[in-house]
Motif scaffolding. Structure first.
Motif, PDB file in Angstrom:
ATOM      1  N   CYS A 198       0.833  -1.209   0.000  1.00 36.68           N
ATOM      2  CA  CYS A 198       0.000   0.000   0.000  1.00 36.68           C
ATOM      3  C   CYS A 198       0.865   1.255   0.000  1.00 36.68           C
ATOM      4  CB  CYS A 198      -0.924   0.023   1.222  1.00 36.68           C
ATOM      5  SG  CYS A 198      -2.112   1.402   1.199  1.00 36.68           S
ATOM      6  N   ILE A 199       0.462   2.213  -0.833  1.00 32.94           N
ATOM      7  CA  ILE A 199       1.059   3.548  -0.813  1.00 32.94           C
ATOM      8  C   ILE A 199       0.064   4.445  -0.106  1.00 32.94           C
ATOM      9  CG2 ILE A 199       2.010   5.445  -2.171  1.00 32.94           C
ATOM     10  CD1 ILE A 199       2.124   3.453  -4.555  1.00 32.94           C
ATOM     11  N   CYS A 200       0.477   5.058   0.974  1.00 34.98           N
ATOM     12  CA  CYS A 200      -0.432   5.903   1.750  1.00 34.98           C
ATOM     13  C   CYS A 200       0.085   7.336   1.732  1.00 34.98           C
ATOM     14  CB  CYS A 200      -0.543   5.404   3.180  1.00 34.98           C
ATOM     15  SG  CYS A 200      -1.780   6.295   4.150  1.00 34.98           S
ATOM     16  N   THR A 201      -0.626   8.197   1.015  1.00 33.37           N
ATOM     17  CA  THR A 201      -0.256   9.608   0.935  1.00 33.37           C
ATOM     18  C   THR A 201      -1.339  10.406   1.652  1.00 33.37           C
ATOM     19  OG1 THR A 201       0.613   9.108  -1.269  1.00 33.37           O
ATOM     20  CG2 THR A 201       0.503  11.421  -0.641  1.00 33.37           C
ATOM     21  N   GLY A 202      -1.116  10.700   2.918  1.00 31.15           N
ATOM     22  CA  GLY A 202      -2.130  11.389   3.703  1.00 31.15           C
ATOM     23  C   GLY A 202      -1.588  11.803   5.049  1.00 31.15           C
ATOM     24  N   ALA A 212      -1.748   3.871  10.294  1.00 31.30           N
ATOM     25  CA  ALA A 212      -2.630   2.725  10.027  1.00 31.30           C
ATOM     26  C   ALA A 212      -2.052   1.842   8.928  1.00 31.30           C
ATOM     27  CB  ALA A 212      -4.024   3.224   9.640  1.00 31.30           C
ATOM     28  N   ALA A 213      -1.453   2.472   7.919  1.00 31.34           N
ATOM     29  CA  ALA A 213      -0.858   1.708   6.821  1.00 31.34           C
ATOM     30  C   ALA A 213       0.288   0.841   7.329  1.00 31.34           C
ATOM     31  CB  ALA A 213      -0.368   2.650   5.729  1.00 31.34           C
ATOM     32  N   TYR A 214       1.130   1.413   8.194  1.00 31.48           N
ATOM     33  CA  TYR A 214       2.262   0.662   8.714  1.00 31.48           C
ATOM     34  C   TYR A 214       1.832  -0.413   9.710  1.00 31.48           C
ATOM     35  CZ  TYR A 214       5.655   3.805   6.529  1.00 31.48           C
ATOM     36  OH  TYR A 214       6.413   4.499   5.620  1.00 31.48           O
ATOM     37  N   SER A 215       0.599  -0.317  10.196  1.00 33.72           N
ATOM     38  CA  SER A 215       0.078  -1.309  11.140  1.00 33.72           C
ATOM     39  C   SER A 215      -0.822  -2.332  10.467  1.00 33.72           C
ATOM     40  CB  SER A 215      -0.710  -0.592  12.246  1.00 33.72           C
ATOM     41  OG  SER A 215       0.071   0.374  12.902  1.00 33.72           O
ATOM     42  N   SER A 216      -0.892  -2.288   9.129  1.00 31.08           N
ATOM     43  CA  SER A 216      -1.849  -3.121   8.407  1.00 31.08           C
ATOM     44  C   SER A 216      -1.432  -4.581   8.296  1.00 31.08           C
ATOM     45  CB  SER A 216      -2.053  -2.563   6.986  1.00 31.08           C
ATOM     46  OG  SER A 216      -0.863  -2.684   6.231  1.00 31.08           O
ATOM     47  N   GLY A 217      -0.177  -4.865   8.568  1.00 33.39           N
ATOM     48  CA  GLY A 217       0.309  -6.225   8.408  1.00 33.39           C
ATOM     49  C   GLY A 217       0.855  -6.493   7.020  1.00 33.39           C
ATOM     50  N   LYS A 218       0.780  -5.516   6.128  1.00 36.31           N
ATOM     51  CA  LYS A 218       1.313  -5.635   4.778  1.00 36.31           C
ATOM     52  C   LYS A 218       2.380  -4.555   4.556  1.00 36.31           C
ATOM     53  CE  LYS A 218      -1.232  -9.015   3.152  1.00 36.31           C
ATOM     54  NZ  LYS A 218      -2.207  -8.817   2.067  1.00 36.31           N
ATOM     55  N   PRO A 219       3.296  -4.784   3.603  1.00 36.85           N
ATOM     56  CA  PRO A 219       4.279  -3.733   3.300  1.00 36.85           C
ATOM     57  C   PRO A 219       3.569  -2.432   2.939  1.00 36.85           C
ATOM     58  CG  PRO A 219       4.841  -5.773   2.183  1.00 36.85           C
ATOM     59  CD  PRO A 219       3.468  -5.971   2.757  1.00 36.85           C
TER      60      PRO A 219
END
Length: 455
Positions: free
Chosen positions: A186-190, A197-204
């Protein structure tokens, strides 16, 4: 459960399209990338107006420039570059690098960049043979849907697989969080909470840190030229970009000259503490960002603060009463307001920049206006950011431009200083796996243990 089933259906459709797409030649992959960049370029005016009308942020002129500039720069920099199969061969060490797709990319995008972030991440994903699922900000879902409609129309003309690019048309926090866990990366721009939340998602995940671009002004530069560049960057799209100049640090003896240069170039200057406090309490009431001023025009901000800022003012330039936590104006300002600080020694200038960034914006960027190499090269020894732009416009340059070597991007990594996994401008090479074929080195000279350890 419904959310999970919905997301699984999107990922399944994306994976089917991606598995076919990754068999395509470099030429066909590049044709797909070019087509989606070109369709955004061709529809820049339509999309710019839709973005401003829906989000209420920024201005038409800048958003048109962003659509055109980012699309052509992104394509130019990836045009002719290998991203499929063997992309590099080093005969000396016997290593061949092989590019492999990641699979299905997820992209959570912000309201401040509702067009080019979708386009850029789609171009970079497809360049590496991936499919992508986009989740726009809820306040930018209509323009986001139009962007994807246009990009998919361009791909259809090339007979590309359906569902290479998909969008969540009715985005929610639940869907954003679920997407992060459903995709391969996931790319999270926000904002910070979304990135966490993105870094805690369990996925890169690849997220961004907060911007707060410091502008360090040396004694050996033309202040009028500096004012022109800084105001161009500060006012671009009404200052909503993380790359826009925020704080200007000038020599104490040149303060008056600097303020005059800003005024001569269209800024409204506040140099009395009464109005400075009014502005401070308007944009950061209780030290917290007033979301109503994000992307607003200077005169609108002035009216809200009770300050007579004329409609023609390009930006508001304001005095400060200290730096870092001593003054809320030291923070990132997603609106056309510049804070001015002064220094005696260059070391003091650098310290102010360091302290401001440590408070907010760690790892992001600095702009240095100087012609003294020693001074320029001193900044990185004290200030930890991922980009140091020298004698350039930050707002339009830090995200990559035709006249610098930074990769064109809408996602600016801030390294571990900003709690990010990358310390560069996110680009297509970040969205591929790279395998290595290792050949035995013929006639390799193996040193003795004594030779290896000798001093």
């Amino acid at each position: 459960m419904e959310t999970q089933v919905y997301l699984e259906s999107l990922v399944a459709a994306a994976r089917k399209a991606q598995q076919e797409f990754e068999t395509y030649s470099q030429e066909r992959v590049d044709a797909a990338c070019r087509s989606i960049g070109k369709v955004i370029y061709d529809n820049a005016e339509l999309l710019a107006h839709m973005a401003v009308d829906e989000t209420g942020m920024g201005n038409y002129t800048s958003k048109i420039a962003k659509c055109k500039g980012k699309s052509k720069t992104t394509w130019l920099r990836m045009k002719g570059k290998k991203s499929r199969g063997i992309i590099e061969w080093d005969e000396k060490i016997g290593i061949a690098k092989v590019a492999k797709p990641i699979g299905v990319i997820g992209s959570v995008t912000p309201t401040t960049n509702p067009v080019i972030t979708l386009m850029h991440n789609s171009m970079c994903s497809l360049k590496c043979g991936n499919a992508i699922i986009l989740c726009p900000h809820p306040r930018a879902k209509k323009v986001g849907a139009k962007v994807v409609e246009l990009m998919n129309g361009a791909l259809e003309q090339l007979d590309m697989p359906q569902n290479l690019i998909q969008i969540i048309p009715e985005p929610t926090m639940e869907l954003s969080a679920g997407l992060m866990s459903a995709v391969d990366l996931c790319i999270c721009t926000g904002g910070p909470s979304m990135v966490k939340a993105a870094y805690s998602s369990g996925k890169p995940a690849m997220g961004v840190g907060q911007g707060n671009v410091q502008v360090l002004v040396d004694r050996d530069v033309d202040l009028n030229e500096v004012a022109q560049m800084v105001l161009t960057g500060r006012t671009f799209d009404n200052g909503v970009l993380c790359t826009c100049e925020q704080n200007v640090i000038v020599p104490q003896e040149k303060r008056t000259e600097m303020l005059k240069a800003f005024a001569d170039n269209g800024a409204y200057v506040i140099d009395d503490e009464e109005n400075a406090e009014r502005l401070r309490e308007c944009v950061f009431p209780g030290g917290v960002l007033n979301k109503n001023v994000v992307g607003a025009n200077p005169d609108v901000i002035g009216e809200m603060a009770g300050i007579p800022v004329p409609p023609e003012a390009r930006a508001i330039v304001c005095r400060t009463k200290g730096y870092a936590r001593e003054d809320s104006l030291s923070k990132e300002k997603l609106f056309p307001v510049l804070a001015v600080f002064t220094y005696d020694r260059w070391e003091d200038c650098v310290e102010i920049a360091r302290a401001n960034l440590e408070m907010e914006g760690a790892g992001h960027s600095c702009v240095i206006h100087s012609n003294t190499k020693k001074h320029i090269e001193y900044v990185p020894t004290r200030v930890n950011v991922s980009r140091y732009a020298v004698n350039q416009i930050g707002g339009t340059g830090l995200g990559g431009a035709l006249d610098n070597g930074l990769n064109p991007t809408t996602t600016l990594g801030c390294g571990t200083w900003g709690n990010n996994v990358i310390s560069e401008n996110l680009y297509y090479h970040n969205l591929m796996n790279v395998s290595r074929i290792s050949y035995r080195i013929k006639d390799a000279v193996i040193p003795t243990d004594e030779e290896i350890w000798e001093k």
